[in-house]
Design a protein around this motif. Structure first.
Motif, PDB file in Angstrom:
ATOM      1  N   ASP A  21      -4.056   0.468  -2.929  1.00  0.00           N
ATOM      2  CA  ASP A  21      -4.140  -0.634  -1.982  1.00  0.00           C
ATOM      3  C   ASP A  21      -4.074  -1.940  -2.775  1.00  0.00           C
ATOM      4  OD1 ASP A  21      -4.750  -2.523  -0.087  1.00  0.00           O
ATOM      5  OD2 ASP A  21      -6.521  -1.498   0.701  1.00  0.00           O
ATOM      6  N   TYR A  77     -13.418   4.186  -2.051  1.00  0.00           N
ATOM      7  CA  TYR A  77     -12.618   3.247  -2.824  1.00  0.00           C
ATOM      8  C   TYR A  77     -13.343   2.801  -4.088  1.00  0.00           C
ATOM      9  CZ  TYR A  77      -9.397   2.760   1.105  1.00  0.00           C
ATOM     10  OH  TYR A  77      -8.472   3.007   2.102  1.00  0.00           O
ATOM     11  N   HIS A 125       1.476   1.021   5.235  1.00  0.00           N
ATOM     12  CA  HIS A 125       0.111   1.002   5.766  1.00  0.00           C
ATOM     13  C   HIS A 125      -0.077   2.101   6.797  1.00  0.00           C
ATOM     14  CE1 HIS A 125      -0.970  -3.065   4.190  1.00  0.00           C
ATOM     15  NE2 HIS A 125       0.350  -3.132   4.127  1.00  0.00           N
ATOM     16  N   ARG A 138       0.857  -1.194   0.000  1.00  0.00           N
ATOM     17  CA  ARG A 138       0.000   0.000   0.000  1.00  0.00           C
ATOM     18  C   ARG A 138       0.883   1.230   0.000  1.00  0.00           C
ATOM     19  NH1 ARG A 138      -4.271   0.670   4.769  1.00  0.00           N
ATOM     20  NH2 ARG A 138      -4.774  -1.430   4.016  1.00  0.00           N
ATOM     21  N   GLU A 140      -4.745   6.671  -2.766  1.00  0.00           N
ATOM     22  CA  GLU A 140      -4.150   5.496  -2.141  1.00  0.00           C
ATOM     23  C   GLU A 140      -4.243   4.298  -3.085  1.00  0.00           C
ATOM     24  OE1 GLU A 140      -4.781   3.992   2.178  1.00  0.00           O
ATOM     25  OE2 GLU A 140      -6.032   2.697   0.923  1.00  0.00           O
TER      26      GLU A 140
END
Length: 442
Positions: free
Chosen positions: A418, A243, A233, A215, A416
Motif C-alpha cells: 500500500d 499492517y 485497490h 496498491r 499487500e
C-alpha cells in the motif's frame, strides 16, 4: 536497486507460464477504479536460462514468479518475472522483426515488429535516472539512451532504454519505459520461454511508478498454478490484513535501498520462544546497512550473521530429538545455508513436528512452518540419507548487508503493498480459496 554492498540478492530464474497470456490491467485514477486479477505462477526451473545480474545470487535450483503480459502493437504475448526487488523492467529483444528460430515461443520481444516501439533519446528525463545501479549512458552516434546489466560471471549486456505500450485490459494502453536487452539466453530443451523481468519496486522507472499503481497485492501458492496477482485497490473483507509500516530513514544513507519495500524487523521466535537478539541487530545502522526488504524476486530468506546464529542454535536445539544434524562444517548449500540435516532417502522430514519460525514486525508477523522450513538439496547424499537444509540463509556468508524476506516464506500469505499509506499488509490465506473469492467478487 540495491547499492553495491547490497548487490547480492538471489536472481529467481525465469519460467514459462502454462496459462493463456493475459493483459496487465492497471487501475485508472480515482476511487471508482476496478482492480484486476490475473494468475501468478511459481515454477522450478533449470539454471542458465538467462544471465544473472550481480544484484541476484546465482542459485542452481530456483523458483520464479511469472506473469503473462501483452506488449507492443500489435500485442506480443511475453512472460516476465514479477520482482518487487528490482526497478527497471526489461525484455530480451530479438534482433529483427522475427524471433530467433532457436528460441522457445515467447522467449523474446520483437521490437521491430511493434509500430509503437520507440528508443529513448539521450536528452530525456528517463535517461537521467539516478535510481538505477548503473547510470544510463548515451550512444553518441545514434543519440539514443543505453542501459547496461552486469552479470555474475563478469560479463555485461547492453540494450536500448525504450518505451512501448503494455496492455491494460479494458483501460487505455500504458506506455512504459523498459530495457530492450540483447543478451543471449538458453535455447536448450530445458530452457525457459521467458522474455524478461517486471520491475515492481518504488523507483521512478519501475512498472508500479510508471503505471501510477498505488496498491497491489499477491498470494503465492504452494502449488504451481493457484497464485494470484491483484493490481489496484480492493476491499477484501475475507482477508483480515495486519499492517506494518514501510521504513524510510529521514536522511539518505549510503547502504540503504530507498526504493525497496523496507519494513522493520523487531524480533524472531522459534517454536514460540523469543530469540535473544538485541534490537540494534535487527535495525539499520548509521550507514543504512541492516534494513529488512520484502522481495518477490528472491527465493529464500536471509538473516544477518548475529540473528542467523541465534536462529541456528535454537532451531538445532529444538529439532535435536527429531532430526540428526548434518554436522559437516565444510558444507553449506549455495554457500549460505549451513543449518542442515540428514533424512533417510525416500522419506520426508517430520514437517508437522518442526518448530515454526516467526518473523515479528511492528503490527504484523510472518510465520514459517511445515514444508516451508526445510529444502532438499538436490543430488546431495550421506550414505542412505538425503540432505535437507533450513530455508533461512546466513547473509554474512554471501555477503549481504540486509535482511531479505524471499517469496518461499510468503507462500499462502496475502501480501499487500500500500504505497498510499506507506505500509505492507499480511494475512495468512490459502491462495486457491482467495482466487475463488476474488473471482466471485470481481
Amino acid at each position: 536497486m540495491p547499492p553495491p554492498l547490497l548487490a547480492c540478492l538471489l536472481l529467481i530464474l525465469l519460467s514459462p507460464a502454462a496459462a493463456r497470456p493475459r493483459s496487465v490491467a492497471v487501475e485508472a485514477p480515482g476511487p471508482a477504479a476496478r482492480p484486476r486479477v490475473f494468475p501468478l505462477r511459481a515454477r522450478q526451473v533449470p539454471a542458465g536460462a538467462l544471465p544473472r545480474p550481480p544484484s541476484k545470487l546465482r542459485f542452481h535450483h530456483n523458483v520464479s514468479l511469472t506473469v503473462s503480459l501483452a506488449v507492443g502493437s500489435p500485442p506480443q504475448n511475453v512472460t516476465m518475472v514479477l520482482d518487487t526487488g528490482s526497478e527497471l523492467s526489461w525484455l530480451l529483444c530479438a534482433p529483427g522483426r522475427r524471433a530467433n528460430a532457436s528460441a522457445p515461443r515467447g522467449a523474446s520481444f520483437r521490437a521491430g515488429a511493434s509500430r509503437t516501439f520507440a528508443a529513448v533519446p539521450c536528452g530525456s528525463a528517463q535517461c537521467s535516472s539516478r535510481d538505477l545501479p548503473a547510470p544510463p549512458s548515451c550512444d553518441r552516434a545514434s543519440r539514443q539512451c543505453r542501459v547496461s546489466l552486469s552479470y555474475a560471471d563478469g560479463s555485461t549486456s547492453d540494450g536500448a532504454l525504450a518505451t512501448d505500450v503494455f496492455g491494460v485490459g479494458d483501460a487505455p494502453p500504458l506506455r512504459s519505459a523498459f530495457g530492450c536487452m540483447s543478451s543471449a539466453y538458453d535455447s536448450s530443451p530445458d530452457g525457459v520461454a521467458t522474455a524478461g523481468l517486471l520491475g515492481m519496486n518504488r523507483g521512478t522507472l519501475s512498472f508500479v511508478s510508471q503505471a501510477s499503481t498505488r496498491r497491489f497485492s499477491y498470494c503465492i501458492s504452494d502449488r504451481d498454478d493457484a497464485g494470484v496477482l491483484l493490481l489496484g485497490h480492493s476491499d477484501l473483507p475475507f482477508l483480515p490484513l495486519n499492517y506494518t509500516p514501510m521504513y524510510q530513514p529521514a536522511l539518505p544513507l549510503p547502504y540503504f535501498d530507498r526504493v525497496a519495500y523496507s519494513v522493520q524487523l523487531v524480533g524472531i521466535r522459534v517454536g514460540g520462544k523469543p530469540l535473544p537478539i538485541p534490537a540494534s541487530v535487527l535495525a539499520p545502522d548509521h550507514t543504512g546497512a541492516g534494513q529488512t526488504m520484502v522481495d518477490s524476486g528472491t527465493q529464500f530468506t536471509f538473516l544477518l550473521g548475529d540473528a542467523y546464529s541465534a536462529l541456528k542454535a535454537e532451531f538445532l536445539k529444538q529439532t535435536k530429538p527429531l532430526l540428526p544434524a548434518l554436522d559437516d562444517p565444510n558444507f553449506a548449500f549455495e554457500e549460505a545455508f549451513d543449518t542442515c540435516f540428514r533424512v533417510p532417502a525416500g522419506r520426508p522430514p517430520p514437517s508437522v513436528r518442526l518448530p515454526a519460525v516467526s518473523l515479528l514486525f511492528k503490527g504484523a508477523e510472518m510465520s514459517v512452518a511445515g514444508d516451508r522450513l526445510l529444502y532438499k538439496v538436490p543430488g546431495e547424499r550421506r550414505g542412505g540419507d538425503g540432505v535437507w537444509c533450513l530455508t533461512f540463509g546466513n547473509a554474512d556468508m554471501v555477503p549481504l548487508t540486509a535482511y531479505v524476506i524471499g517469496h518461499h516464506h510468503q507462500m499462502n500469505l496475502w501480501v499487500e503493498y500500500d504505497l498510499e499509506r506507506g505500509r505492507v499488509g499480511l494475512a495468512p490465506v490459502k491462495c486457491d480459496v482467495a482466487s475463488e473469492r476474488l473471482g466471485l467478487m470481481l
